[in-house]
Design a protein around this motif. Sequence first.
Motif, mmCIF file in Angstrom:
data_model
loop_
_atom_site.group_PDB
_atom_site.id
_atom_site.type_symbol
_atom_site.label_atom_id
_atom_site.label_comp_id
_atom_site.label_asym_id
_atom_site.label_seq_id
_atom_site.Cartn_x
_atom_site.Cartn_y
_atom_site.Cartn_z
ATOM 1 N N SER A 74 0.942 5.050 -4.248
ATOM 2 C CA SER A 74 -0.190 5.073 -3.257
ATOM 3 C C SER A 74 -0.654 3.788 -2.615
ATOM 4 O O SER A 74 -1.504 3.837 -1.680
ATOM 5 C CB SER A 74 -1.057 5.917 -3.805
ATOM 6 N N ARG A 75 -0.179 2.798 -3.103
ATOM 7 C CA ARG A 75 -0.577 1.357 -2.947
ATOM 8 C C ARG A 75 0.266 0.475 -3.070
ATOM 9 O O ARG A 75 1.057 0.473 -4.174
ATOM 10 C CB ARG A 75 -1.855 1.049 -3.562
ATOM 11 N N SER A 96 -0.938 2.998 2.935
ATOM 12 C CA SER A 96 -0.108 4.248 3.476
ATOM 13 C C SER A 96 0.864 4.021 4.029
ATOM 14 O O SER A 96 1.215 2.846 4.331
ATOM 15 C CB SER A 96 -1.285 4.789 4.624
ATOM 16 N N THR A 126 1.207 3.795 -8.680
ATOM 17 C CA THR A 126 1.153 5.223 -8.956
ATOM 18 C C THR A 126 -0.167 5.342 -9.649
ATOM 19 O O THR A 126 -0.960 4.400 -9.969
ATOM 20 C CB THR A 126 2.045 5.760 -9.791
#
Length: 142
Positions: A74-75, A96, A126
């Motif tokens: 996610s990053r 994103s 994660t």
Amino acid sequence: YTITVTATDEHEATSEPATLRVTMPLTDELAGDKIKITKPRYGIYLFGIRVMPLLGQVVIGDVNVEVRADSDISRVEFLLMQACGCGREVMHTDISTPFEWQWNQDYDDNEIMDEGFIQLTVKGYTQSDEYSDSISLYKVKL
């Protein structure tokens, strides 16, 4: 693939066919990695455009650093070495997909190693784990 070979000698005697099964490597050389720097990779890049394939990485001018990551990441952080050699500093964070960083800034040479032979590292996160990838490259600023 299946390869069948039959040998014939000078007297026209032939051997029984020998069969060899060959599997080719995956066409996606990055398969299996949770996170991977995909650009710049294996080439000479002139202002972000790959102009020639190469075993290593040479970057001349600005480049858009691109990362392929699994869907549970996610990053992603993009890091360069500090000039003191004492660690890495986060230069950009992307939250994103597609994960990328427009590397177009000239950093203070007394603080960040951003030219010559350098190491570029990315870290992906994660909910519970951290994954990373690094490449060495030669960077020329124009």
